[in-house]
Design an enzyme around this catalytic site. Sequence first.
Site, PDB file in Angstrom:
ATOM      1  N   HIS A 106       0.838  -1.199   0.000  1.00 23.71           N
ATOM      2  CA  HIS A 106       0.000   0.000   0.000  1.00 23.71           C
ATOM      3  C   HIS A 106       0.870   1.245   0.000  1.00 23.71           C
ATOM      4  O   HIS A 106       1.824   1.359   0.782  1.00 23.71           O
ATOM      5  CB  HIS A 106      -0.926   0.028   1.214  1.00 23.71           C
ATOM      6  CG  HIS A 106      -1.853   1.210   1.219  1.00 23.71           C
ATOM      7  ND1 HIS A 106      -2.869   1.355   0.300  1.00 23.71           N
ATOM      8  CD2 HIS A 106      -1.892   2.323   2.004  1.00 23.71           C
ATOM      9  CE1 HIS A 106      -3.505   2.492   0.527  1.00 23.71           C
ATOM     10  NE2 HIS A 106      -2.929   3.104   1.546  1.00 23.71           N
ATOM     11  N   SER A 107       0.546   2.187  -0.881  1.00 19.15           N
ATOM     12  CA  SER A 107       1.246   3.460  -0.988  1.00 19.15           C
ATOM     13  C   SER A 107       2.736   3.210  -1.233  1.00 19.15           C
ATOM     14  O   SER A 107       3.101   2.561  -2.211  1.00 19.15           O
ATOM     15  CB  SER A 107       0.983   4.301   0.267  1.00 19.15           C
ATOM     16  OG  SER A 107       1.304   5.655   0.063  1.00 19.15           O
ATOM     17  N   MET A 108       3.624   3.681  -0.370  1.00 20.49           N
ATOM     18  CA  MET A 108       5.047   3.409  -0.564  1.00 20.49           C
ATOM     19  C   MET A 108       5.309   1.918  -0.705  1.00 20.49           C
ATOM     20  O   MET A 108       6.183   1.490  -1.469  1.00 20.49           O
ATOM     21  CB  MET A 108       5.855   3.963   0.609  1.00 20.49           C
ATOM     22  CG  MET A 108       7.363   3.776   0.458  1.00 20.49           C
ATOM     23  SD  MET A 108       8.335   4.279   1.912  1.00 20.49           S
ATOM     24  CE  MET A 108       8.195   2.797   2.923  1.00 20.49           C
ATOM     25  N   SER A 154      -1.541  -1.057  -4.226  1.00 19.31           N
ATOM     26  CA  SER A 154      -2.659  -0.328  -3.628  1.00 19.31           C
ATOM     27  C   SER A 154      -2.278   1.108  -3.287  1.00 19.31           C
ATOM     28  O   SER A 154      -1.209   1.378  -2.715  1.00 19.31           O
ATOM     29  CB  SER A 154      -3.106  -1.054  -2.349  1.00 19.31           C
ATOM     30  OG  SER A 154      -4.004  -0.274  -1.587  1.00 19.31           O
TER      31      SER A 154
END
Length: 262
Positions: free
Chosen positions: A94-96, A122
């Site tokens: 997720h993200s990073m 994500s």
Amino acid sequence: MTVSAETDRWLRRFHPGPPDAPRLVCFPHAGGAASTYLLISKALSPVAEVQAVQYPGRQDRRAEPAHTAIAPLADRIAEVLAPLTDRPLAFFGHSMGAVVGFEVIRRLAAAGGPAPFVLFASGRRAPSAERFETVHRRDDAGFLREMRELGGTDPRVLADPELVEMVLPPTRADYQAIETYSAPPDAVISTAVVAMVGDSDPRVTLAEAELWRRHTTGSFELKVFPGGHFYLADQQGAVVDAVSAELSAARRAIPSHETGER
């Protein structure tokens, strides 16, 4: 899986999975920890062995310096994951974490190791969708304001000076790592990519999420959920269903000798 000291330091398994199931390695967001995936691990335990990555600089690894660049972090995680050949691999980031997962896949593939069959990317724009961001350079007040606005951190943590003192350095390091990241023009993997995004995410447009298609020679799918950057919190059931369906389909398609069945 034989657990070495390094594996135990970098990976957290909160729940056992079926012995013939894929291993889903989960990569946290900037400032996040392995425990972020505790509930998802429980929900997915019928179809996967979930292993959550614990980055340096937080929780039980808070005495270690956090990485300020994606490349060395991905290098180290790839080394830890390379021996895990007893099960098919899948990644969720997720993200990073989506970028870290992507870069780990590139390293595993370059080394001829076990490449994951799917990456769930994500809440993160594609590596080629660059933005100029300098949140990591803000003073503490400005940085904390960003954390409050984006969500994903318990407000009680941000209201406690002692806890802020603990979480601020690794979170700022993570922001520096992802904000200074730049993917090579030819950064492509053969792993299938499922891009997942909230429809009101201020950090990712649908067009930027769609660009993940350019970074895989495998299949690509875009899944859109209601919510912002941390849509996972409100849409956990729908996310688990989507991931579970993908993993279950892959599990059925994998020959028994590849999953260790006899």
